[in-house]
Enzyme design. Sequence first.
Site, PDB file in Angstrom:
ATOM      1  N   THR A 164      33.096  40.166  37.435  1.00  0.00           N
ATOM      2  CA  THR A 164      32.787  41.086  38.197  1.00  0.00           C
ATOM      3  C   THR A 164      33.074  42.595  38.026  1.00  0.00           C
ATOM      4  OG1 THR A 164      32.936  39.474  40.223  1.00  0.00           O
ATOM      5  CG2 THR A 164      33.384  41.845  40.783  1.00  0.00           C
ATOM      6  N   ARG A 192      25.430  32.038  49.115  1.00  0.00           N
ATOM      7  CA  ARG A 192      26.749  32.088  49.076  1.00  0.00           C
ATOM      8  C   ARG A 192      27.049  33.627  48.866  1.00  0.00           C
ATOM      9  NH1 ARG A 192      30.595  34.351  45.470  1.00  0.00           N
ATOM     10  NH2 ARG A 192      32.417  33.556  45.689  1.00  0.00           N
ATOM     11  N   VAL A 193      27.967  34.137  49.653  1.00  0.00           N
ATOM     12  CA  VAL A 193      28.362  35.504  49.658  1.00  0.00           C
ATOM     13  C   VAL A 193      29.845  35.560  49.318  1.00  0.00           C
ATOM     14  CG1 VAL A 193      28.541  37.667  50.822  1.00  0.00           C
ATOM     15  CG2 VAL A 193      26.472  36.511  51.151  1.00  0.00           C
ATOM     16  N   GLY A 194      30.338  36.347  48.435  1.00  0.00           N
ATOM     17  CA  GLY A 194      31.624  36.507  47.965  1.00  0.00           C
ATOM     18  C   GLY A 194      32.189  37.497  48.833  1.00  0.00           C
ATOM     19  N   ASP A 195      33.571  37.848  48.168  1.00  0.00           N
ATOM     20  CA  ASP A 195      34.447  38.926  48.816  1.00  0.00           C
ATOM     21  C   ASP A 195      33.936  40.261  48.723  1.00  0.00           C
ATOM     22  OD1 ASP A 195      35.126  38.216  46.231  1.00  0.00           O
ATOM     23  OD2 ASP A 195      36.745  39.663  46.307  1.00  0.00           O
ATOM     24  N   THR A 214      38.667  41.248  42.352  1.00  0.00           N
ATOM     25  CA  THR A 214      37.663  40.345  41.546  1.00  0.00           C
ATOM     26  C   THR A 214      38.573  38.752  41.518  1.00  0.00           C
ATOM     27  OG1 THR A 214      37.229  39.687  39.142  1.00  0.00           O
ATOM     28  CG2 THR A 214      38.898  41.126  39.397  1.00  0.00           C
ATOM     29  N   GLY A 215      37.837  37.824  41.601  1.00  0.00           N
ATOM     30  CA  GLY A 215      38.418  36.482  41.297  1.00  0.00           C
ATOM     31  C   GLY A 215      37.728  35.648  42.507  1.00  0.00           C
ATOM     32  N   GLY A 217      36.317  34.456  45.175  1.00  0.00           N
ATOM     33  CA  GLY A 217      35.867  35.349  46.401  1.00  0.00           C
ATOM     34  C   GLY A 217      36.186  34.630  47.644  1.00  0.00           C
TER      35      GLY A 217
HETATM   36  N1  ASP Z   1      34.977  37.872  43.420  1.00  0.00           N
HETATM   37  C1  ASP Z   1      33.688  37.297  43.064  1.00  0.00           C
HETATM   38  C2  ASP Z   1      33.084  36.515  43.778  1.00  0.00           C
HETATM   39  O1  ASP Z   1      33.725  35.448  44.538  1.00  0.00           O
HETATM   40  C3  ASP Z   1      33.743  36.653  41.690  1.00  0.00           C
HETATM   41  C4  ASP Z   1      34.563  37.311  40.687  1.00  0.00           C
HETATM   42  O2  ASP Z   1      35.456  38.530  40.919  1.00  0.00           O
HETATM   43  O3  ASP Z   1      34.618  37.079  39.575  1.00  0.00           O
HETATM   44  O4  ASP Z   1      31.772  36.555  44.328  1.00  0.00           O
END
Ligand code: ASP
Length: 303
Positions: A164, A192-195, A214-215, A217
């Site tokens: 990300t 699907r929707v992340g953070d 990032t990480g 989500g």
């Molecule tokens: N945070 C992002 C998500 O979950 C993924 C990522 O940061 O790698 O969509």
Amino acid sequence: MPKLIVHGGAGTIAEARRPAYHRGLRAALAAGWAVLETGGDAVEATLRAVETMEADAEAFNAGVGGSPNRDGEVELDAAVVRGADGSAGAVAAVRSAPSAVRLADLVRRSTPHVLLVGPGADALVEHPVDREHLLTPHSRAAWERWRARQGEADAAPPPTGSATVGAVAQDAAGDLAAATSTGGVLGKWSGRVGDAPIVGAGTYADRSVAVSCTGRGEAFLRAVTAKALAERLAAGVGLEDALARALADVRDHGGEGGLIVATADGRLAYGFDTAHLALGWTDGTTTVAEVLGAATVAVVPGP
Ligand code: ASP
């Protein structure tokens, strides 16, 4: 003095891919800094930095090269927040935007809304691109490997954190902004929707602080990570402590990752608890772009 910090994702970054990350981070810093050093505002600086990484076909999981979902489609999420007035724009599960973060900014500037998703967001894309444009040999191969393993008894869960991109800036006027863009998680469910596009979870800015995460989500969503960090700082918790507690919250919610921060008093900081974090920052005097490998929280040294 203006400042810019960017990330290219928290996770495991293979040695062979690091030169592409270094190049991509440096290009993003150069693009964002070109805005700041000519008196441009923090929002435009973060947009330029993030769109530079979105367009990077070699390194990052955003825009071109975004991780495909389980059906092999690229669905992008992004947000941008302007600290000075709290204005925010976000898009989620868009399929035809070459730059999801620019689309998010269009939502911020030109609609009465904050977050548009799916076809409603795609309908605003001025120059739509197709699936093939967003797929790269790397993202296609990663998806094919992921798909081939489905159904195997020992199939690994989708990888955590996967390039990300995000940027946080303070401009010469002292205003802050944050922007984040992502393809999400490889093999995610369609829709699907992340953070990243959720203001207060993966992206946040106000007059005091700006944050991009990032990480995993789902954990950042549950922990409402970015806003919780802002509230701790407002309550007087120190920056490094607040970062450590943000990561601990994410862990308590079953995830891991990283985040970058800029504060109104001119500090840049980051933290991560994954194997690696792709990180860059510049204040015009010093520019650093690297793949960090020892989980830590740190405040960037001042000039
Ligand atoms: N945070 C992002 C998500 O979950 C993924 C990522 O940061 O790698 O969509």
